[in-house]
Design an enzyme around this catalytic site. Structure first.
Site, PDB file in Angstrom:
ATOM      1  N   GLU A  66      -0.324  -1.178   5.558  1.00  0.00           N
ATOM      2  CA  GLU A  66       0.804  -0.776   6.643  1.00  0.00           C
ATOM      3  C   GLU A  66       0.757   0.726   6.809  1.00  0.00           C
ATOM      4  O   GLU A  66       0.840   1.001   8.114  1.00  0.00           O
ATOM      5  CB  GLU A  66       2.197  -0.905   6.013  1.00  0.00           C
ATOM      6  CG  GLU A  66       3.326  -0.837   7.029  1.00  0.00           C
ATOM      7  CD  GLU A  66       3.912   0.675   7.099  1.00  0.00           C
ATOM      8  OE1 GLU A  66       4.424   1.017   8.088  1.00  0.00           O
ATOM      9  OE2 GLU A  66       3.693   1.451   6.292  1.00  0.00           O
TER      10      GLU A  66
ATOM     11  N   ASP B 101       0.827  -1.165  -0.034  1.00  0.00           N
ATOM     12  CA  ASP B 101      -0.078  -0.006  -0.210  1.00  0.00           C
ATOM     13  C   ASP B 101       0.962   1.372  -0.029  1.00  0.00           C
ATOM     14  O   ASP B 101       2.095   1.298   0.535  1.00  0.00           O
ATOM     15  CB  ASP B 101      -1.007   0.138   1.221  1.00  0.00           C
ATOM     16  CG  ASP B 101      -0.413  -0.139   2.634  1.00  0.00           C
ATOM     17  OD1 ASP B 101       0.547  -1.049   2.705  1.00  0.00           O
ATOM     18  OD2 ASP B 101      -0.476   0.566   3.424  1.00  0.00           O
TER      19      ASP B 101
HETATM   20 ZN   LIG Z   1       6.464   2.178   4.470  1.00  0.00          ZN
END
Ligand SMILES: [Zn+2]
Length: 408
Positions: free
Chosen positions: A161, A96
């Site tokens: 994340e 991501d």
């Molecule tokens: Zn990162």
């Protein structure tokens, strides 16, 4: 086999690595809570790539997410088998990316990456594709040369994340038995410009909002009111004594002490001739893991009570963020020693195990008793406009990973 042979192979992969970077950066993978569609398309592309490039036993762990068009957030575990299965060398990267932000600040389209003077520009190219690509190619070099690493290699290529990891590594750790206590866990998502920072510990983060209530009155008649701003200012001075109350010094950290700083201040009355009846300010505390956050809480409560009594105000405190530090990874842990050797061999520098003031995703491993270290050689352009990845760093990081994979 020798390390120079692998390093040479990685140098030859340079253009292929750039190509994979560009292809990955062209697939936006912003989390649904930040207005994107998640990582499903990027994961699908990566799965094909991993299968075609020597990875065995590829597993996808899907975290349900009804806000994502796919209905889930994909987490990939891909293995490359070594001579021994007694432990796994893990490299965790994330798919991501954060949203591009203000587009007018970009020199080009953040999702149409471009190359300029040895750098690739685009959203996600440094955070975290530099090391996602580097880890894939470190393995690919072994595969291409028909060599086996000393131990099994595992790439954990995760989702979510940037928005807390609940549907990323936290979900994987909950659902999967893939990680073992003796494994080396490397998280290349923090570092510094010369590649010497090996992050092993973090401070607890405590952000507080203080609201002081007094009584508003005319500026010429202070005795008819209670000056909330003045009382709050005394509280700020009292809070500065936290430095003396929590004096521990740990050279693992930079700065080596706990810090307690008043930061944001909300506006109060708009005019000069009014005694403010309300005051709001914020405190940013970064507390060494030697102390419990609750110990700091009780000192703060004492200071508040003292000021309330002295000035006749009411003070309330509210958490803006409370993130107790995970137990540190030892500076002598196997993953740290392996990184130090590899950094020395590839970049000719002495790596240094250190603590930092903010949290990293490695904390999720540490809380579960795994020794994890963060490392990467990067310029920290993450989350900024015109984010870039230095191509030499991408190739160099791949060599560092390959060196670790060769170590017995
Ligand atoms: Zn990162």
């Amino acid at each position: 086999m020798s390390f120079p042979q692998i390093a040479q192979r990685l140098d030859k992969f340079r253009n292929e690595m750039i190509d994979l970077q560009v292809r990955l950066a062209s697939i936006p993978a912003v989390s649904p809570s930040s207005g994107g569609e998640g990582e499903a398309r990027k994961a699908e592309f990566l799965l094909g790539y991993l299968k075609d490039n020597g990875f065995q036993d590829i597993e996808v762990i899907k975290a349900p997410d009804l806000d994502a068009p796919a209905g889930f957030r994909p987490n990939i575990l891909a293995y490359f088998r070594g001579r021994s299965a007694s432990k796994t060398i893990w490299i965790m990267s994330h798919m991501d990316v954060v949203p591009p932000g203000e587009l007018s600040l970009w020199k080009g389209d953040p999702f149409k990456p471009w190359i300029e003077s040895g750098k690739i520009f685009g959203r996600g190219v440094e955070d975290n594709q530099q090391d996602l690509v580097a880890s894939i190619f470190a393995v690919k070099a072994f595969w291409d040369l028909g060599l086996k690493p000393a131990f099994d290699i595992g790439l954990a290529i995760v989702a979510d994340e940037e928005t807390g990891s609940d549907k990323g590594i936290a979900y994987v750790l909950q659902k999967s038995k893939a990680f073992r206590k003796g494994d080396l866990i490397l998280v290349p998502d923090a570092g510094n410009e010369d590649g010497t920072l090996i992050e092993v510990a973090e401070k607890s983060i405590l952000w507080l909002k203080f609201k002081t209530l007094g009584k508003q009155s005319h500026g010429s008649m202070p005795e008819r009111g209670i000056n909330a701003f003045k009382a709050a200012s005394h509280l700020i001075v009292e809070l500065n004594k936290l430095y003396a109350a929590f004096p521990q010094n740990d050279p693992l950290f930079d700065p080596p002490i706990s810090t307690f700083e008043p930061t944001k201040k909300e506006a109060n009355v708009p005019n000069i001739n009014t005694i403010p009846g309300e005051d709001v300010f914020y405190l940013d505390c970064r507390i060494l893991p030697h102390y419990k956050v609750e110990e700091v809480d009780s000192k703060i409560k004492e200071a508040m009570a003292g000021v309330e009594k002295k000035f006749g105000v009411t003070i309330t405190v509210e958490d803006m963020q409370r993130a107790p530090a995970a137990p540190p990874t030892s500076p002598t842990a196997a993953v740290v020693k392996a990184l130090e050797k590899a950094v020395k061999a590839v970049y000719g520098k002495e790596g240094r195990a250190m603590g930092i003031g903010g949290g990293t995703v490695a904390a999720l491993f540490r809380r579960m008793g795994y020794e994890a270290a963060c490392w990467s050689k990067l310029d920290e352009t993450a989350h900024q406009p015109n984010e870039y990845c230095i191509i030499d760093n991408m190739v160099g990081d791949a060599k560092v990973f390959a060196h670790i994979m060769m170590q017995d």
